[in-house]
Design a protein around this motif. Sequence first.
Motif, PDB file in Angstrom:
ATOM      1  N   GLU A  46       0.834  -1.208   0.000  1.00 58.85           N
ATOM      2  CA  GLU A  46       0.000   0.000   0.000  1.00 58.85           C
ATOM      3  C   GLU A  46       0.870   1.262   0.000  1.00 58.85           C
ATOM      4  OE1 GLU A  46      -2.580  -0.689   3.333  1.00 58.85           O
ATOM      5  OE2 GLU A  46      -3.915  -1.961   2.152  1.00 58.85           O
ATOM      6  N   LEU A  47       1.999   1.222   0.711  1.00 58.37           N
ATOM      7  CA  LEU A  47       2.927   2.353   0.685  1.00 58.37           C
ATOM      8  C   LEU A  47       3.518   2.550  -0.715  1.00 58.37           C
ATOM      9  CD1 LEU A  47       4.830   1.865   4.075  1.00 58.37           C
ATOM     10  CD2 LEU A  47       3.179   3.671   3.501  1.00 58.37           C
ATOM     11  N   HIS A  48       3.851   1.444  -1.377  1.00 54.72           N
ATOM     12  CA  HIS A  48       4.373   1.535  -2.744  1.00 54.72           C
ATOM     13  C   HIS A  48       3.322   2.133  -3.681  1.00 54.72           C
ATOM     14  CE1 HIS A  48       8.010  -0.419  -1.651  1.00 54.72           C
ATOM     15  NE2 HIS A  48       7.620  -1.662  -1.790  1.00 54.72           N
ATOM     16  N   ALA A  49       2.080   1.678  -3.554  1.00 55.13           N
ATOM     17  CA  ALA A  49       1.008   2.207  -4.408  1.00 55.13           C
ATOM     18  C   ALA A  49       0.829   3.703  -4.177  1.00 55.13           C
ATOM     19  CB  ALA A  49      -0.293   1.457  -4.169  1.00 55.13           C
ATOM     20  N   LYS A  50       0.863   4.117  -2.929  1.00 57.06           N
ATOM     21  CA  LYS A  50       0.746   5.547  -2.595  1.00 57.06           C
ATOM     22  C   LYS A  50       1.900   6.329  -3.217  1.00 57.06           C
ATOM     23  CE  LYS A  50      -0.363   9.258  -0.017  1.00 57.06           C
ATOM     24  NZ  LYS A  50       0.282  10.331  -0.731  1.00 57.06           N
ATOM     25  N   ALA A  51       3.103   5.780  -3.134  1.00 63.17           N
ATOM     26  CA  ALA A  51       4.260   6.451  -3.728  1.00 63.17           C
ATOM     27  C   ALA A  51       4.096   6.566  -5.245  1.00 63.17           C
ATOM     28  CB  ALA A  51       5.546   5.699  -3.387  1.00 63.17           C
ATOM     29  N   GLY A  58       2.449  10.269  -9.893  1.00 58.37           N
ATOM     30  CA  GLY A  58       1.494  10.454 -10.986  1.00 58.37           C
ATOM     31  C   GLY A  58       1.196   9.194 -11.779  1.00 58.37           C
ATOM     32  N   LEU A  59       1.601   8.034 -11.261  1.00 60.43           N
ATOM     33  CA  LEU A  59       1.315   6.766 -11.937  1.00 60.43           C
ATOM     34  C   LEU A  59       0.068   6.130 -11.344  1.00 60.43           C
ATOM     35  CD1 LEU A  59       4.894   5.191 -12.150  1.00 60.43           C
ATOM     36  CD2 LEU A  59       3.762   6.724 -13.769  1.00 60.43           C
ATOM     37  N   TRP A  60      -0.605   5.317 -12.152  1.00 60.36           N
ATOM     38  CA  TRP A  60      -1.764   4.573 -11.681  1.00 60.36           C
ATOM     39  C   TRP A  60      -1.270   3.268 -11.070  1.00 60.36           C
ATOM     40  CZ3 TRP A  60      -5.391   4.821 -16.564  1.00 60.36           C
ATOM     41  CH2 TRP A  60      -5.775   6.149 -16.775  1.00 60.36           C
TER      42      TRP A  60
END
Length: 99
Positions: A79-84, A89-91
């Motif tokens: 989840e931290l990676h997704a937030k980063a 600006g990536l999906w």
Amino acid sequence: MGALTTPDLDVDRRADVLERAHRPWQTLVWDDPVNLMSYVTHVFREYFGLPREAAERLMLAVHNEGHAVVAEGAREQMELHAKAMHDYGLWATVRRAPA
């Protein structure tokens, strides 16, 4: 006459729950119409510390296949990676790794 027995479905259910609980989570980055391939490569190199070849391989998977798994591990870390990735600006999304 002997007693009829039925399978213990609870044992099978418990095994399924345990198997799912031990499967890792994944962070996926999705293709989008906005970001340049060079920028996606840059993000993968900068954030994940990947060598150019590995970052380009992941970027090409995003571009050609529509998405790529960029990390795998504990849910909180994914989840931290997704937030980063969102901050860059990536999906990105998080999912349980397939069995």
